[in-house]
Write a protein that holds these residues in place. Structure first.
Motif, PDB file in Angstrom:
ATOM      1  N   ALA A  60      54.772  20.038  52.177  1.00 39.24           N
ATOM      2  CA  ALA A  60      54.793  21.309  51.454  1.00 39.24           C
ATOM      3  C   ALA A  60      53.483  22.069  51.632  1.00 39.24           C
ATOM      4  CB  ALA A  60      55.075  21.072  49.975  1.00 39.24           C
ATOM      5  N   VAL A  61      52.376  21.351  51.678  1.00 43.58           N
ATOM      6  CA  VAL A  61      51.080  22.006  51.897  1.00 43.58           C
ATOM      7  C   VAL A  61      51.066  22.681  53.260  1.00 43.58           C
ATOM      8  CG1 VAL A  61      48.603  21.605  52.204  1.00 43.58           C
ATOM      9  CG2 VAL A  61      49.820  20.482  50.338  1.00 43.58           C
ATOM     10  N   LYS A 115      56.525  14.351  51.064  1.00 38.49           N
ATOM     11  CA  LYS A 115      57.068  15.667  50.738  1.00 38.49           C
ATOM     12  C   LYS A 115      55.953  16.617  50.296  1.00 38.49           C
ATOM     13  CE  LYS A 115      60.320  17.882  47.572  1.00 38.49           C
ATOM     14  NZ  LYS A 115      61.198  17.682  46.422  1.00 38.49           N
ATOM     15  N   ASP A 116      55.026  16.123  49.472  1.00 38.35           N
ATOM     16  CA  ASP A 116      53.911  16.950  49.009  1.00 38.35           C
ATOM     17  C   ASP A 116      53.022  17.388  50.169  1.00 38.35           C
ATOM     18  OD1 ASP A 116      54.848  16.595  46.424  1.00 38.35           O
ATOM     19  OD2 ASP A 116      53.295  15.157  45.851  1.00 38.35           O
ATOM     20  N   ALA A 117      52.736  16.466  51.078  1.00 33.48           N
ATOM     21  CA  ALA A 117      51.906  16.799  52.234  1.00 33.48           C
ATOM     22  C   ALA A 117      52.591  17.832  53.118  1.00 33.48           C
ATOM     23  CB  ALA A 117      51.586  15.538  53.037  1.00 33.48           C
ATOM     24  N   LYS A 151      57.602  10.915  48.038  1.00 30.96           N
ATOM     25  CA  LYS A 151      57.005  12.008  47.269  1.00 30.96           C
ATOM     26  C   LYS A 151      55.702  12.460  47.918  1.00 30.96           C
ATOM     27  CE  LYS A 151      55.271  13.215  42.669  1.00 30.96           C
ATOM     28  NZ  LYS A 151      53.994  13.721  43.145  1.00 30.96           N
ATOM     29  N   ALA A 152      54.858  11.516  48.297  1.00 31.62           N
ATOM     30  CA  ALA A 152      53.585  11.870  48.934  1.00 31.62           C
ATOM     31  C   ALA A 152      53.819  12.587  50.256  1.00 31.62           C
ATOM     32  CB  ALA A 152      52.733  10.617  49.145  1.00 31.62           C
ATOM     33  N   ASN A 183      53.376  25.720  53.214  1.00 33.15           N
ATOM     34  CA  ASN A 183      52.731  26.815  52.495  1.00 33.15           C
ATOM     35  C   ASN A 183      51.722  27.525  53.393  1.00 33.15           C
ATOM     36  OD1 ASN A 183      52.081  28.406  50.165  1.00 33.15           O
ATOM     37  ND2 ASN A 183      50.228  27.190  49.970  1.00 33.15           N
TER      38      ASN A 183
END
Length: 79
Positions: free
Chosen positions: A60-61, A56-58, A53-54, A64
């Motif tokens: 995604a940033v 994937k979140d990184a 999850k971490a 973006n």
């Protein structure tokens, strides 16, 4: 700040930070020794779900930021 110096700063900082993440993952592997630690499949799944999850979140940033392109974005409905 020139684009070249920003690139150099990124590669220096990112290289160090990625290496630290890799080093910590190697340390986490040390916890797999069942002679020293007790854990079950749920524990392992929970750890790696959180890490995934971490990650994937990184990612995604970064995606973006890359999607912003040159900073000129037209109108859109973001959903």
């Amino acid at each position: 700040m020139t684009e070249n110096s920003r690139r150099k700063r990124f590669t220096k900082v990112a290289t160090n930070r990625v290496q630290k993440i890799i080093d910590y993952l190697n340390l986490l592997q040390n916890c797999s020794n069942r002679r020293n630690y007790e854990y079950d499949e749920d524990d392992v799944n929970h750890m790696f779900e959180e890490i995934s999850k971490a990650l994937k979140d990184a990612k995604a940033v970064y995606a973006n930021e890359l999607s912003k392109g040159n900073g000129k974005s037209g109108f859109t409905f973001n959903k």
